[in-house]
Motif scaffolding. Structure first.
Motif, PDB file in Angstrom:
ATOM      1  N   ALA A 137       0.817  -1.208   0.000  1.00  0.00           N
ATOM      2  CA  ALA A 137       0.000   0.000   0.000  1.00  0.00           C
ATOM      3  C   ALA A 137       0.854   1.262   0.000  1.00  0.00           C
ATOM      4  CB  ALA A 137      -0.936  -0.003   1.212  1.00  0.00           C
ATOM      5  N   GLU A 138       2.008   1.228   0.695  1.00  0.00           N
ATOM      6  CA  GLU A 138       2.834   2.444   0.736  1.00  0.00           C
ATOM      7  C   GLU A 138       3.410   2.788  -0.634  1.00  0.00           C
ATOM      8  OE1 GLU A 138       3.439  -0.220   2.684  1.00  0.00           O
ATOM      9  OE2 GLU A 138       5.580  -0.652   2.847  1.00  0.00           O
ATOM     10  N   GLU A 139       3.610   1.775  -1.488  1.00  0.00           N
ATOM     11  CA  GLU A 139       4.075   2.054  -2.842  1.00  0.00           C
ATOM     12  C   GLU A 139       2.982   2.779  -3.626  1.00  0.00           C
ATOM     13  OE1 GLU A 139       6.233  -0.207  -6.634  1.00  0.00           O
ATOM     14  OE2 GLU A 139       5.135  -1.366  -5.148  1.00  0.00           O
ATOM     15  N   ARG A 140       1.738   2.357  -3.417  1.00  0.00           N
ATOM     16  CA  ARG A 140       0.615   3.040  -4.081  1.00  0.00           C
ATOM     17  C   ARG A 140       0.494   4.481  -3.582  1.00  0.00           C
ATOM     18  NH1 ARG A 140      -5.006   0.774  -2.487  1.00  0.00           N
ATOM     19  NH2 ARG A 140      -4.340   1.817  -0.572  1.00  0.00           N
ATOM     20  N   ASP A 141       0.699   4.681  -2.276  1.00  0.00           N
ATOM     21  CA  ASP A 141       0.622   6.035  -1.721  1.00  0.00           C
ATOM     22  C   ASP A 141       1.677   6.943  -2.345  1.00  0.00           C
ATOM     23  OD1 ASP A 141      -1.463   5.274  -0.080  1.00  0.00           O
ATOM     24  OD2 ASP A 141      -0.159   4.789   1.613  1.00  0.00           O
ATOM     25  N   TRP A 142       2.886   6.401  -2.529  1.00  0.00           N
ATOM     26  CA  TRP A 142       3.947   7.187  -3.161  1.00  0.00           C
ATOM     27  C   TRP A 142       3.631   7.460  -4.627  1.00  0.00           C
ATOM     28  CZ3 TRP A 142       7.526  10.292  -1.587  1.00  0.00           C
ATOM     29  CH2 TRP A 142       8.002  10.189  -0.278  1.00  0.00           C
ATOM     30  N   PHE A 143       3.013   6.515  -5.305  1.00  0.00           N
ATOM     31  CA  PHE A 143       2.613   6.718  -6.701  1.00  0.00           C
ATOM     32  C   PHE A 143       1.662   7.908  -6.795  1.00  0.00           C
ATOM     33  CE2 PHE A 143      -0.345   5.970 -10.224  1.00  0.00           C
ATOM     34  CZ  PHE A 143       0.517   5.754 -11.286  1.00  0.00           C
ATOM     35  N   ARG A 144       0.707   7.982  -5.860  1.00  0.00           N
ATOM     36  CA  ARG A 144      -0.258   9.087  -5.864  1.00  0.00           C
ATOM     37  C   ARG A 144       0.449  10.420  -5.630  1.00  0.00           C
ATOM     38  NH1 ARG A 144      -4.787   6.056  -2.067  1.00  0.00           N
ATOM     39  NH2 ARG A 144      -5.765   4.813  -3.722  1.00  0.00           N
ATOM     40  N   LEU A 145       1.400  10.436  -4.686  1.00  0.00           N
ATOM     41  CA  LEU A 145       2.143  11.661  -4.413  1.00  0.00           C
ATOM     42  C   LEU A 145       2.968  12.085  -5.623  1.00  0.00           C
ATOM     43  CD1 LEU A 145       3.436  11.032  -0.770  1.00  0.00           C
ATOM     44  CD2 LEU A 145       1.776  12.748  -1.479  1.00  0.00           C
ATOM     45  N   LEU A 146       3.656  11.125  -6.220  1.00  0.00           N
ATOM     46  CA  LEU A 146       4.532  11.429  -7.354  1.00  0.00           C
ATOM     47  C   LEU A 146       3.755  11.957  -8.548  1.00  0.00           C
ATOM     48  CD1 LEU A 146       6.914   8.350  -7.105  1.00  0.00           C
ATOM     49  CD2 LEU A 146       7.603  10.745  -6.849  1.00  0.00           C
ATOM     50  N   THR A 147       2.622  11.340  -8.858  1.00  0.00           N
ATOM     51  CA  THR A 147       1.857  11.769 -10.027  1.00  0.00           C
ATOM     52  C   THR A 147       1.154  13.104  -9.785  1.00  0.00           C
ATOM     53  OG1 THR A 147       0.015  10.339  -9.320  1.00  0.00           O
ATOM     54  CG2 THR A 147       1.511   9.475 -11.013  1.00  0.00           C
ATOM     55  N   GLY A 148       1.179  13.584  -8.548  1.00  0.00           N
ATOM     56  CA  GLY A 148       0.644  14.902  -8.255  1.00  0.00           C
ATOM     57  C   GLY A 148       1.637  16.017  -8.551  1.00  0.00           C
ATOM     58  N   VAL A 149       2.876  15.644  -8.867  1.00  0.00           N
ATOM     59  CA  VAL A 149       3.910  16.623  -9.192  1.00  0.00           C
ATOM     60  C   VAL A 149       3.860  16.919 -10.691  1.00  0.00           C
ATOM     61  CG1 VAL A 149       6.407  17.071  -9.259  1.00  0.00           C
ATOM     62  CG2 VAL A 149       5.401  15.850  -7.325  1.00  0.00           C
ATOM     63  N   ALA A 182       8.815   4.338 -12.878  1.00  0.00           N
ATOM     64  CA  ALA A 182      10.270   4.236 -13.040  1.00  0.00           C
ATOM     65  C   ALA A 182      10.968   4.598 -11.732  1.00  0.00           C
ATOM     66  CB  ALA A 182      10.739   5.162 -14.160  1.00  0.00           C
ATOM     67  N   ILE A 183      10.455   5.612 -11.041  1.00  0.00           N
ATOM     68  CA  ILE A 183      11.034   6.014  -9.760  1.00  0.00           C
ATOM     69  C   ILE A 183      10.840   4.905  -8.729  1.00  0.00           C
ATOM     70  CG2 ILE A 183      10.827   7.642  -7.829  1.00  0.00           C
ATOM     71  CD1 ILE A 183      10.037   9.775  -9.931  1.00  0.00           C
ATOM     72  N   LEU A 184       9.652   4.319  -8.704  1.00  0.00           N
ATOM     73  CA  LEU A 184       9.368   3.258  -7.742  1.00  0.00           C
ATOM     74  C   LEU A 184      10.087   1.960  -8.093  1.00  0.00           C
ATOM     75  CD1 LEU A 184       5.583   4.011  -7.208  1.00  0.00           C
ATOM     76  CD2 LEU A 184       7.417   4.281  -5.522  1.00  0.00           C
ATOM     77  N   SER A 185      10.508   1.824  -9.339  1.00  0.00           N
ATOM     78  CA  SER A 185      11.339   0.681  -9.728  1.00  0.00           C
ATOM     79  C   SER A 185      12.762   0.867  -9.228  1.00  0.00           C
ATOM     80  CB  SER A 185      11.341   0.500 -11.248  1.00  0.00           C
ATOM     81  OG  SER A 185      10.073   0.104 -11.732  1.00  0.00           O
ATOM     82  N   ALA A 186      13.222   2.136  -9.218  1.00  0.00           N
ATOM     83  CA  ALA A 186      14.598   2.434  -8.835  1.00  0.00           C
ATOM     84  C   ALA A 186      14.791   2.550  -7.335  1.00  0.00           C
ATOM     85  CB  ALA A 186      15.052   3.729  -9.504  1.00  0.00           C
ATOM     86  N   LEU A 187      13.737   2.990  -6.618  1.00  0.00           N
ATOM     87  CA  LEU A 187      13.867   3.264  -5.190  1.00  0.00           C
ATOM     88  C   LEU A 187      12.764   2.600  -4.385  1.00  0.00           C
ATOM     89  CD1 LEU A 187      14.572   7.115  -5.383  1.00  0.00           C
ATOM     90  CD2 LEU A 187      16.268   5.326  -4.942  1.00  0.00           C
ATOM     91  N   GLU A 188      13.134   2.005  -3.264  1.00  0.00           N
ATOM     92  CA  GLU A 188      12.162   1.522  -2.297  1.00  0.00           C
ATOM     93  C   GLU A 188      11.439   2.728  -1.694  1.00  0.00           C
ATOM     94  OE1 GLU A 188      11.114  -1.261  -0.978  1.00  0.00           O
ATOM     95  OE2 GLU A 188      12.525  -2.848  -1.550  1.00  0.00           O
ATOM     96  N   PRO A 189      10.197   2.563  -1.215  1.00  0.00           N
ATOM     97  CA  PRO A 189       9.512   3.683  -0.569  1.00  0.00           C
ATOM     98  C   PRO A 189      10.339   4.330   0.541  1.00  0.00           C
ATOM     99  CG  PRO A 189       7.938   1.944  -1.003  1.00  0.00           C
ATOM    100  CD  PRO A 189       9.295   1.401  -1.380  1.00  0.00           C
ATOM    101  N   ALA A 190      11.044   3.534   1.334  1.00  0.00           N
ATOM    102  CA  ALA A 190      11.862   4.092   2.418  1.00  0.00           C
ATOM    103  C   ALA A 190      13.016   4.927   1.859  1.00  0.00           C
ATOM    104  CB  ALA A 190      12.405   2.977   3.294  1.00  0.00           C
ATOM    105  N   GLU A 191      13.616   4.462   0.768  1.00  0.00           N
ATOM    106  CA  GLU A 191      14.701   5.214   0.137  1.00  0.00           C
ATOM    107  C   GLU A 191      14.174   6.518  -0.451  1.00  0.00           C
ATOM    108  OE1 GLU A 191      17.709   1.775  -1.512  1.00  0.00           O
ATOM    109  OE2 GLU A 191      15.836   2.094  -2.603  1.00  0.00           O
TER     110      GLU A 191
END
Length: 202
Positions: free
Chosen positions: A66-78, A88-97
């Protein structure tokens, strides 16, 4: 709105998986990390999903956590970050990173992802720094160089106190988490705020 799929992994591709739910195959876009986490074809899987609706298509994007989905929502808001760049960002970095990179303004770490240049990486760091409280951190992140977001008790009160004193949510969260780790969960609010202030001011 489809928020989650639970079924059998039918097949995977470079950037997607097909999930068989009751005989219906759902094509779900996904990061390489999510695809790796799904396991072998034929096994039962559960994916958290985000539905993307445009003028000519409806697409699903899937996430193992779920935290990966939350980050996806934040990222696509930029501005300038579409679904492909976010994946691509979530492929390169873990949510914690990613949390650490945004909190520290580390554009070089964010720019590791394919299709992300220095300017876009800087924009992502700038725009999300005050919003990362919306993305929960994985359990056990404290002690590994990441700050878990305080959610209750004295931690929440201490976080509020620091923010009222003018510290940004990201700074306050990191300081309070570090103070709580050092003092323990039974620490008084006064002691927690005092130590968090010292850590935030460094």
């Amino acid at each position: 709105m489809i928020a989650k799929l639970k079924g059998r992994l039918d097949s995977t591709g470079l950037d997607h998986a097909i999930i068989d739910v009751g005989g219906v195959g759902y094509l779900v876009g996904a990061s390489s990390r999510t695809l790796a986490a799904l396991g072998p074809v034929g096994e039962a899987v559960t994916v958290h999903t985000e539905m993307l609706v445009s003028d000519d298509a409806i697409r699903l994007v899937g996430f193992a956590r779920a935290e990966e989905r939350d980050w996806f929502r934040l990222l696509t808001g930029v501005q300038g970050v579409g679904s492909r760049v976010a994946l691509a960002i979530l492929s390169a970095l873990e949510p914690a990173e990613l949390h650490r990179a945004v909190a520290a303004g580390d554009k070089a770490m964010i720019a590791r992802a394919n299709g992300v240049g220095p300017k876009l990486a800087q924009r992502i760091a700038n725009e999300l720094k005050d919003k990362i409280g919306a993305a929960p951190m994985p359990a056990g992140a404290v002690g590994a160089g990441f700050a878990a977001l305080p959610t209750g008790g004295h931690s929440a009160d201490a976080l509020s106190a620091l923010q009222n004193l003018g510290f940004k949510p990201a700074e306050a969260s990191i300081a309070v988490a570090a103070a709580e780790e050092e003092l323990g969960e039974d620490a008084s609010l006064d002691a927690l705020v005092r130590l968090a202030l010292r850590k935030a001011a460094k």
